[in-house]
Design an enzyme around this catalytic site. Sequence first.
Site, PDB file in Angstrom:
ATOM      1  N   TYR B 143      25.986  56.368  90.259  1.00 20.56           N
ATOM      2  CA  TYR B 143      26.777  55.940  91.728  1.00 20.56           C
ATOM      3  C   TYR B 143      25.902  54.822  92.351  1.00 20.56           C
ATOM      4  O   TYR B 143      26.472  53.665  92.973  1.00 20.56           O
ATOM      5  CB  TYR B 143      27.186  57.049  92.702  1.00 20.56           C
ATOM      6  CG  TYR B 143      28.110  58.134  92.052  1.00 20.56           C
ATOM      7  CD1 TYR B 143      29.470  58.042  92.096  1.00 20.56           C
ATOM      8  CD2 TYR B 143      27.604  59.270  91.220  1.00 20.56           C
ATOM      9  CE1 TYR B 143      30.403  58.729  91.624  1.00 20.56           C
ATOM     10  CE2 TYR B 143      28.728  60.071  91.005  1.00 20.56           C
ATOM     11  CZ  TYR B 143      30.102  59.907  90.733  1.00 20.56           C
ATOM     12  OH  TYR B 143      30.888  60.759  90.554  1.00 20.56           O
ATOM     13  N   ASN B 166      40.355  56.532  92.345  1.00 17.27           N
ATOM     14  CA  ASN B 166      40.886  55.700  91.244  1.00 17.27           C
ATOM     15  C   ASN B 166      42.236  55.716  90.538  1.00 17.27           C
ATOM     16  O   ASN B 166      42.680  56.930  90.192  1.00 17.27           O
ATOM     17  CB  ASN B 166      39.897  55.603  90.018  1.00 17.27           C
ATOM     18  CG  ASN B 166      40.165  54.704  88.733  1.00 17.27           C
ATOM     19  OD1 ASN B 166      40.926  53.946  88.709  1.00 17.27           O
ATOM     20  ND2 ASN B 166      39.574  54.883  87.706  1.00 17.27           N
ATOM     21  N   CYS B 174      35.981  55.258  85.293  1.00 15.64           N
ATOM     22  CA  CYS B 174      35.264  55.811  86.540  1.00 15.64           C
ATOM     23  C   CYS B 174      34.706  56.982  85.915  1.00 15.64           C
ATOM     24  O   CYS B 174      33.606  57.828  86.778  1.00 15.64           O
ATOM     25  CB  CYS B 174      36.183  56.345  87.487  1.00 15.64           C
ATOM     26  SG  CYS B 174      37.425  57.411  87.139  1.00 15.64           S
ATOM     27  N   HIS B 175      35.177  57.717  84.669  1.00 13.29           N
ATOM     28  CA  HIS B 175      34.187  58.642  84.250  1.00 13.29           C
ATOM     29  C   HIS B 175      32.989  58.552  83.681  1.00 13.29           C
ATOM     30  O   HIS B 175      32.210  59.414  83.283  1.00 13.29           O
ATOM     31  CB  HIS B 175      35.134  59.318  82.959  1.00 13.29           C
ATOM     32  CG  HIS B 175      35.258  58.530  81.955  1.00 13.29           C
ATOM     33  ND1 HIS B 175      36.472  57.455  81.867  1.00 13.29           N
ATOM     34  CD2 HIS B 175      34.755  58.129  80.776  1.00 13.29           C
ATOM     35  CE1 HIS B 175      36.413  56.703  80.650  1.00 13.29           C
ATOM     36  NE2 HIS B 175      35.342  57.083  80.076  1.00 13.29           N
ATOM     37  N   GLU B 201      33.100  59.558  73.702  1.00 11.67           N
ATOM     38  CA  GLU B 201      32.370  58.331  73.788  1.00 11.67           C
ATOM     39  C   GLU B 201      31.163  58.342  73.386  1.00 11.67           C
ATOM     40  O   GLU B 201      30.508  57.418  72.944  1.00 11.67           O
ATOM     41  CB  GLU B 201      32.508  57.545  75.119  1.00 11.67           C
ATOM     42  CG  GLU B 201      34.089  57.391  75.613  1.00 11.67           C
ATOM     43  CD  GLU B 201      34.080  56.512  76.923  1.00 11.67           C
ATOM     44  OE1 GLU B 201      32.994  55.985  77.400  1.00 11.67           O
ATOM     45  OE2 GLU B 201      35.114  56.311  77.435  1.00 11.67           O
TER      46      GLU B 201
END
Lengths: 162, 204
Positions: B143, B166, B174-175, B201
Site C-alpha cells: 500500500y 475499486n 487492486c488484488h 498469477e
Amino acid sequence: MGREPFEVVVERYGPMVLRVCWAVVGPTLAEDAWSETFLAALRAYPQLAPDSNVEAWLVTIARNKAIDQLRAQSRRPAPTERLPESIRWEEPDAGLDLWDALRRLPRKQRETVAYHYLAGLPYPEVARLLGGNPASARRAGADGIASLRNMLAPSAREKGPR
Amino acid sequence: MTGQDFPEPGPFATLSGAEVDLGRLRLRLVAEAERESLLDVVYRTVDAPVGRLLLAATRRGLVRVAYEVEGHDTVLATLAERISPRILKAGGRLDTVAGQLDDYFSRARSGFEVDLDLRLASRFRLTVLEHLREIPYGSTASYAAVAALAGSPRAVRAVGTACATNPLPIVVPCHRVVRSDGGIGRYVGGDDAKRALLRLEGAI
C-alpha cells in the site's frame, strides 16, 4: 430512493403488459405493441417521478401504443392471424376463442376488462385512462365480462354463430 | 376498495394462466434501445473460479465488476442512481471482456484490453486506480509503494480505501496490493478471492 434499474420493470411488468396488449389489439399486433410500449417507457423512465405508480404509468403507455397499432392496422391490409410466440397457451384454440370473443366487445368494454382484470387497475384508474367516471367504468367492466362469459360458455360455442 | 373491485380471472383464466416467455421480446427491446442510444448501462454475469461476477458497461466502456458478496442487486441499484436507471441485461458490449476473463482464469491472458469507464472513481481514488495498472501480472506492491507511485507517499490509508472501493476489481488489479508486513490485506471480494487471484498469477 431513486428509480430501480429498468430491467426490474421489464421483469416485473413485462408479462402483464403483454397480456394487456394481447387483449386490446389481438394476437397479431400484441408483440409490436409490447415492444413500442417498453421502448417508449425506457425513453421516458429517467423523468418518471420516483414515487409514481409504475404499473399505471406502463398501462397508460401501452394503451397509447395499442391504439396506434389499431389505427395503423386499419390503414393496411389485414395480415393473417397468428398467435404471438411469447405467450404459451395450454391449448392454442383457447387463445383464438378468447380473441374471437374479445374482438366482438365494444372497444370501451374490451379496454376496460383488459385494464381492470388483466392489469389489475382499480376502476377509478380505468376511468382516468378512458375518460368518464368510475361508475361507468365499472358498468363497462361488468357488461364486458358478462358478454365474454356468454360468448365463451360451452353451450354458446356449440350453438352460436361463429 | 370493495370486494367487487378485486379482479378475478374468470374468462381470462386461459390468458392469465398462459406462460409468458419474454426472451424474444427482450432481445428486440435491447436491439431497438441500442439503435436509439437509450441503453445507458448493460450488464451480464459470468461464472468465474472466484464466484459469479457481475459485469456492467456504459457506452464508454466497462464501468463495474462486482463480486457476489457485494450483492449484485445492490450494485445495480447503485448504478441506476449514480449513472442512469436505463439499465438492461444484455450481452453485446460485454462479450469481449467476458471472453478475456475466461482467458485470464485459464492463465491464457495476463492483462485486459477493453475500454474502461472510470467515472465511479474520482480524484485521489482515480489516481490510485490508474497506478494500480502499473503493477505487473504475477507481482505485488505494498500500500505504501502505491501511495508513493500515486505521488502521495503518506496517503497509505487512502490507498487502502481506493482499493476497497475499486469499481473494477480483477480488471484493475487492486488484488496485487498487499501489506508491507507480508499480510495479504483486505479485499472487496473477500480474502479467499484475493488469495485465489494471487495464486493464479503465481505471486504467492
